[in-house]
Design an enzyme around this catalytic site. Structure first.
Site, mmCIF file in Angstrom:
data_model
loop_
_atom_site.group_PDB
_atom_site.id
_atom_site.type_symbol
_atom_site.label_atom_id
_atom_site.label_comp_id
_atom_site.label_asym_id
_atom_site.label_seq_id
_atom_site.Cartn_x
_atom_site.Cartn_y
_atom_site.Cartn_z
ATOM 1 C CG ASN A 9 -1.647 28.815 -45.406
ATOM 2 O OD1 ASN A 9 -1.504 29.602 -44.464
ATOM 3 N ND2 ASN A 9 -0.947 27.700 -45.514
ATOM 4 C CD1 TRP A 10 -3.307 35.171 -47.204
ATOM 5 C CD2 TRP A 10 -3.375 36.872 -45.740
ATOM 6 N NE1 TRP A 10 -4.267 36.056 -47.634
ATOM 7 C CE2 TRP A 10 -4.329 37.115 -46.754
ATOM 8 C CE3 TRP A 10 -3.248 37.807 -44.713
ATOM 9 C CZ2 TRP A 10 -5.146 38.249 -46.766
ATOM 10 C CZ3 TRP A 10 -4.052 38.929 -44.723
ATOM 11 C CH2 TRP A 10 -4.985 39.151 -45.751
ATOM 12 C CE LYS A 11 2.144 28.316 -47.094
ATOM 13 N NZ LYS A 11 3.061 27.396 -47.739
ATOM 14 C CG HIS A 96 0.310 23.941 -43.675
ATOM 15 N ND1 HIS A 96 1.651 23.880 -43.945
ATOM 16 C CD2 HIS A 96 -0.299 24.386 -44.798
ATOM 17 C CE1 HIS A 96 1.847 24.288 -45.201
ATOM 18 N NE2 HIS A 96 0.682 24.606 -45.738
ATOM 19 C CD GLU A 98 4.577 25.829 -44.778
ATOM 20 O OE1 GLU A 98 3.942 26.722 -44.190
ATOM 21 O OE2 GLU A 98 4.686 25.778 -46.018
ATOM 22 C CD GLU A 168 -1.693 22.587 -48.518
ATOM 23 O OE1 GLU A 168 -1.958 23.566 -49.210
ATOM 24 O OE2 GLU A 168 -1.104 22.657 -47.425
ATOM 25 N N GLY A 174 5.149 25.563 -52.333
ATOM 26 C CA GLY A 174 6.111 26.653 -52.463
ATOM 27 C C GLY A 174 7.283 26.332 -53.366
ATOM 28 C CB SER A 214 3.073 25.159 -56.859
ATOM 29 O OG SER A 214 4.210 25.202 -56.015
ATOM 30 N N GLY A 235 -1.173 29.206 -51.077
ATOM 31 C CA GLY A 235 -0.160 29.921 -50.302
ATOM 32 C C GLY A 235 0.302 31.174 -51.022
ATOM 33 N N GLY A 236 1.419 31.070 -51.705
ATOM 34 C CA GLY A 236 2.053 32.218 -52.354
ATOM 35 C C GLY A 236 1.100 33.058 -53.193
HETATM 36 P P1 PGA Z 1 1.847 27.308 -52.013
HETATM 37 O O1 PGA Z 1 1.415 26.845 -50.547
HETATM 38 O O2 PGA Z 1 0.573 27.632 -52.766
HETATM 39 O O3 PGA Z 1 2.715 28.502 -51.816
HETATM 40 O O4 PGA Z 1 2.570 26.148 -52.637
HETATM 41 C C1 PGA Z 1 0.251 26.108 -50.321
HETATM 42 C C2 PGA Z 1 0.116 25.799 -48.844
HETATM 43 O O5 PGA Z 1 1.120 25.504 -48.199
HETATM 44 O O6 PGA Z 1 -1.008 25.857 -48.282
#
Ligand code: PGA
Length: 251
Positions: A9-11, A96, A98, A168, A174, A214, A235-236
């Protein structure tokens, strides 16, 4: 049998040129690997067409990070499920945390999005998870049950069978704080029992439930070793090919 999936998930990261380069790098790394899971990258809308042209989707799946809750019309700035599908993408992240937190997405809008995604042949990666306060006050199982029920239990068993879930915990996204493999496994088993209660054991056993928050090369193997954890939403660590491949190879 349910699939194991590692999805990036590149966001809101990378320019088009950077994103295409990253997708190509992952696509090439996969050519030499024999991954024991399906691998997907979910990218910004602007990146879908050029990334679709740059990768081999039999090797690396492509998805969007969201889609609109309407099919078409006067919704300035929105991108619909048919538009996403027309790029060649086959997945879409929905709900998600966010999006729920910063853009006010509710179960009601998510039901519309899920229906439109399915109508257009997209596989929803439907996200659920509790915030820190709910983890600490012990209501997390109920919170997640409600998110699954409200967002998805209007679906027929056949349509529910097309959904991928991603648990999640918001406190782990993050933050560098991963849920322990035991905390994640307990929640995944709980989610599977909630699905079984509605759709029966066979549907529940066939549902892929990914862990996100994470997830890194260093902790993926112990998470993926748990019986109810079927992969990760990353994500990251999806923004660096070596880290992402480290997670893919944890299977
Ligand atoms: P993260 O994000 O791996 O950076 O914690 C995961 C996500 O929000 O899908």
């Amino acid at each position: 049998m349910r699939k194991n999936i590692v999805a990036g998930n590149w966001k809101m990261n990378t320019t088009v040129a950077e994103g295409v380069a990253l997708a190509k790098e992952v696509n090439e790394a996969l050519a030499g690997a024999a991954p024991k899971c399906d691998v997907v990258v979910c990218v910004p809308f602007t990146h879908l067409c050029p990334v679709a042209a740059a990768i081999d989707q039999t090797r690396l799946g492509l998805g969007a990070e969201n889609c609109a809750d309407h099919k078409s019309g006067a919704y300035t700035g929105e991108v619909s499920a048919p538009m996403v599908a027309s790029t060649g993408a086959t997945y879409v992240i929905l709900g998600h945390s966010e999006r729920r937190q910063y853009y006010g997405e509710t179960s009601e809008t998510l039901r519309e999005k899920v229906a439109l995604a399915l109508e257009n042949g997209l596989t929803p990666i439907f996200c659920i998870g509790e915030v820190l306060e709910e983890r600490e006050n012990g209501t997390f199982n109920e919170v997640v049950r409600k998110q699954v029920e409200e967002g998805l239990f209007n679906l027929s068993a056949e349509d529910f069978g097309k959904i991928v879930l991603a648990y999640e915990p918001v406190w782990a996204i993050g933050t560098g704080k991963t849920a322990t493999p035991e905390q994640a496994e307990d929640m995944h088993a709980w989610i599977r029992s909630v699905i079984a209660g509605k759709y029966g054991n066979e549907v529940a056993e066939n549902t892929s439930i990914l862990y996100g928050g994470s997830c890194k090369p260093g902790n993926a193997a112990e998470l993926f070793a748990k019986p109810d954890i079927d992969g990760g939403l990353i994500g990251g660590a999806a923004l660096k090919c070596a880290d992402f491949m480290g997670i893919v190879n944890a299977f």
